[in-house]
Design a protein around this motif. Sequence first.
Motif, mmCIF file in Angstrom:
data_model
loop_
_atom_site.group_PDB
_atom_site.id
_atom_site.type_symbol
_atom_site.label_atom_id
_atom_site.label_comp_id
_atom_site.label_asym_id
_atom_site.label_seq_id
_atom_site.Cartn_x
_atom_site.Cartn_y
_atom_site.Cartn_z
ATOM 1 N N ASN A 252 0.729 -1.120 -0.019
ATOM 2 C CA ASN A 252 0.142 0.363 0.053
ATOM 3 C C ASN A 252 0.466 1.374 -0.121
ATOM 4 O OD1 ASN A 252 -2.554 -0.677 0.377
ATOM 5 N ND2 ASN A 252 -2.047 -2.200 1.749
ATOM 6 N N THR B 122 1.213 5.666 0.408
ATOM 7 C CA THR B 122 0.805 6.387 -0.146
ATOM 8 C C THR B 122 1.098 8.085 -0.992
ATOM 9 O OG1 THR B 122 -0.451 6.154 1.767
ATOM 10 C CG2 THR B 122 -0.664 8.802 1.623
ATOM 11 N N ASP C 159 1.798 11.712 -1.994
ATOM 12 C CA ASP C 159 2.057 13.211 -1.771
ATOM 13 C C ASP C 159 0.773 14.059 -3.059
ATOM 14 O OD1 ASP C 159 4.862 14.048 -1.050
ATOM 15 O OD2 ASP C 159 5.832 14.240 -2.140
ATOM 16 N N GLY C 160 0.451 14.490 -2.510
ATOM 17 C CA GLY C 160 -0.661 14.949 -2.095
ATOM 18 C C GLY C 160 -2.583 14.328 -2.011
ATOM 19 N N GLY C 161 -2.069 13.574 -1.057
ATOM 20 C CA GLY C 161 -3.100 11.999 -0.722
ATOM 21 C C GLY C 161 -3.427 11.343 -2.214
ATOM 22 N N ARG C 162 -2.378 10.995 -3.003
ATOM 23 C CA ARG C 162 -2.721 10.030 -3.808
ATOM 24 C C ARG C 162 -2.793 8.582 -3.335
ATOM 25 N NH1 ARG C 162 2.534 11.290 -7.582
ATOM 26 N NH2 ARG C 162 3.323 11.372 -5.905
ATOM 27 N N GLN C 163 -3.137 7.758 -3.569
ATOM 28 C CA GLN C 163 -2.821 6.049 -2.766
ATOM 29 C C GLN C 163 -2.973 5.584 -4.112
ATOM 30 O OE1 GLN C 163 -5.376 5.247 0.434
ATOM 31 N NE2 GLN C 163 -4.910 6.382 0.890
ATOM 32 N N TRP D 247 6.590 9.205 -2.354
ATOM 33 C CA TRP D 247 5.969 8.286 -1.670
ATOM 34 C C TRP D 247 6.536 7.198 -0.265
ATOM 35 C CZ3 TRP D 247 1.407 6.974 -4.236
ATOM 36 C CH2 TRP D 247 1.036 6.908 -5.415
ATOM 37 N N THR D 248 5.593 7.365 0.765
ATOM 38 C CA THR D 248 5.283 6.671 1.718
ATOM 39 C C THR D 248 4.809 5.132 1.126
ATOM 40 O OG1 THR D 248 5.070 8.747 3.266
ATOM 41 C CG2 THR D 248 5.215 6.076 4.099
ATOM 42 N N THR E 250 9.718 5.941 2.519
ATOM 43 C CA THR E 250 9.649 7.157 1.741
ATOM 44 C C THR E 250 10.533 6.356 0.802
ATOM 45 O OG1 THR E 250 8.761 7.797 3.602
ATOM 46 C CG2 THR E 250 9.800 9.021 1.573
#
Length: 177
Positions: free
Chosen positions: A69, A71, A73-77, A104-105, A121
Amino acid sequence: MRQRLVGRLLAALAVVPLLALWPAAPAAAHGGPLVLDAAGDGATGVTVRATYKQDGHPVDDQVLRLVLNATGDGGRQVGPVQLNPSNEGQGFYTSGPVLTPGRWTIVVTAPEPNAGRAEATVEARTAQTAPPPDPESGDPGGGTWRWWVAGGALLLGTLIALALVSRHRARTPAGRP
């Protein structure tokens, strides 16, 4: 005394082939929690190295279910994405290109009975490609033909040198240099 030593030596040599027939002890079964090391693959994918926490051996089970999974920048998933075993070796898993360029995390998890979790990250980047050949150089092969010519010249020179040495030896009488 000497006969006794020879007898013991022969007895020991007779036992050695029998040891090959002895049943092998079962290998220590792997299991338990995992250590997962997650990282970016240098482009837009993720790689994971999975080892057993107990002994540090790489995971050799091809049906291990690792889930990614992410996540951005900007809430992208992205995810959940199941990771596949990689051809890089035992214990390596890859996602393929699933991320878009950016920060991304990522979180990779493994379910019970081999629980494990990794978080990292990564900076996903557009995959690099080789530059096209320079059409102005007039050499679409990139100059590799020069290496073939040099190798052929070296081989020809070696053959000529061997022929000259052989000819010199044939003309020189025995005992004279």
